[in-house]
Enzyme design. Structure first.
Site, PDB file in Angstrom:
ATOM      1  N   TYR A 140       2.971   3.589   4.305  1.00 53.68           N
ATOM      2  CA  TYR A 140       3.529   3.006   3.079  1.00 53.68           C
ATOM      3  C   TYR A 140       4.297   1.741   3.433  1.00 53.68           C
ATOM      4  O   TYR A 140       5.268   1.780   4.175  1.00 53.68           O
ATOM      5  CB  TYR A 140       4.460   4.042   2.438  1.00 53.68           C
ATOM      6  CG  TYR A 140       4.861   3.800   1.001  1.00 53.68           C
ATOM      7  CD1 TYR A 140       4.750   2.561   0.383  1.00 53.68           C
ATOM      8  CD2 TYR A 140       5.391   4.842   0.253  1.00 53.68           C
ATOM      9  CE1 TYR A 140       5.132   2.365  -0.924  1.00 53.68           C
ATOM     10  CE2 TYR A 140       5.783   4.670  -1.067  1.00 53.68           C
ATOM     11  CZ  TYR A 140       5.657   3.425  -1.648  1.00 53.68           C
ATOM     12  OH  TYR A 140       6.046   3.240  -2.948  1.00 53.68           O
ATOM     13  N   LYS A 166      -0.493   2.519   1.427  1.00 56.32           N
ATOM     14  CA  LYS A 166      -0.015   2.158   0.089  1.00 56.32           C
ATOM     15  C   LYS A 166       0.746   0.848   0.259  1.00 56.32           C
ATOM     16  O   LYS A 166       1.775   0.798   0.933  1.00 56.32           O
ATOM     17  CB  LYS A 166       0.878   3.252  -0.481  1.00 56.32           C
ATOM     18  CG  LYS A 166       1.375   2.995  -1.898  1.00 56.32           C
ATOM     19  CD  LYS A 166       2.125   4.225  -2.417  1.00 56.32           C
ATOM     20  CE  LYS A 166       2.530   4.053  -3.878  1.00 56.32           C
ATOM     21  NZ  LYS A 166       3.695   3.183  -4.058  1.00 56.32           N
TER      22      LYS A 166
END
Length: 308
Positions: A140, A166
């Protein structure tokens, strides 16, 4: 055990809000209602206990409870990705192991934060979690927790179970570069709702974000338009999304979204302190301002606006 392959985890994936009762306990019936609402709307997956899910405001046991409720209610209808991020590796591994045992399809985590962790710390954090279960790990990249350098992303991608990222940023040329260098099988999820179409234009495989709780139909339209090379529709839909988001983020927008979901008959509960919760007077103001936006820009096809 998981039911979906990581390559099936594409499309529009709400970063699911956690539904709390007024006393700040987890509202299981509301949680199930929201999950069922979103799946029936056609979302392509759910991302649990992240920032939007107020995961950092919950205990370990509460986070586990949310995972159990959602996996049970989803009943293998869509893939489930569980955010297991904490500052400490040990607790993140425990959450990842629990997610695996309960049947999640992937795990994800922000990098460790608060202390000034360096590249080696971050690499070891992800490696340890990725090796703790067979589940695919989605790393992330987000400014709030710590931006991962581009070269570090490439190193993390070499870890066997790291299958994607992400990517929450307002510049997206890196998404195209990641896809070029790491290949089509390395998944990239665009995490900035107001930049959804840009992320997709640059090669993102899916969208993970907050406002997909409130208006998933709008982002599903954007996803379809980009896939069909319908740039005009994508631009118009994205512009409407930005108008709604720009207004909403002036406030504690998780709480605003909860009220707006209520206009659709969905019990989205309350936010946990220190977030605010708004009363009837503020709710009436929100309704009036959203109606002005809808009328001014002739916005169509967004259910919560149509419900005002």
């Amino acid at each position: 055990m998981s039911k979906f392959d990581v390559q099936e985890m594409k499309g529009v994936i709400p970063a699911l809000m956690t539904v709390f009762a007024e006393d700040e306990t987890i509202d299981e019936s509301g949680m199930r209602e929201l999950v069922d609402h979103l799946i029936n709307k056609g979302v392509n997956g759910l991302y649990l206990t992240g920032s939007t899910g107020e995961g950092f405001l919950m205990s370990m046991e509460e986070r586990k409870k949310v995972v159990e409720i959602v996996i049970d209610e989803a009943d293998n209808r869509v893939p489930i990705m569980v955010h297991v991020g904490t500052i400490g590796t040990k607790n993140s591994i425990k959450l990842a192991e629990h997610a695996y045992e309960k049947g999640a399809d992937a795990v994800s985590s922000v990098p460790p934060f608060y202390w000034n962790f360096d590249e080696e710390h971050i690499y070891n954090y992800y490696k340890d979690i990725a090796e703790a279960t067979p589940l695919p790990m989605i790393v992330y990249n987000i400014k709030l927790a710590g931006t991962i350098a581009y070269d570090s992303i490439k190193k993390l991608a070499a870890i066997e179970n790291v299958k994607g990222i992400k990517y929450t940023a307002t510049s997206h040329f890196e998404i195209a570069s990641i896809k070029d260098e790491l290949g089509e099988d390395f998944l990239v999820y665009s995490g900035a709702d107001e930049m959804a179409s840009s992320g997709l234009f640059n090669g993102a495989d899916g969208l993970i974000g907050s406002f997909y709780n409130l208006m998933p139909e709008l982002f599903m339209d954007i996803y379809e338009a980009v896939n069909n090379n319908d740039l005009k529709t994508a631009r118009i839909k994205q512009q409407n999304a930005v108008r709604i988001i720009k207004y909403s983020v002036q406030y504690d927008f998780y709480s605003l979204m909860r009220l707006a979901l209520g206009w659709l008959g969905v019990n989205a509960g309350y936010s946990r302190r220190p977030f605010k919760n708004y009363g009837a007077e503020k709710e009436a103001e929100f309704k009036a301002e959203f109606k002005k936006l809808k009328d001014k820009y002739k916005i169509e096809g967004i259910d919560f606006l149509d419900a005002i």
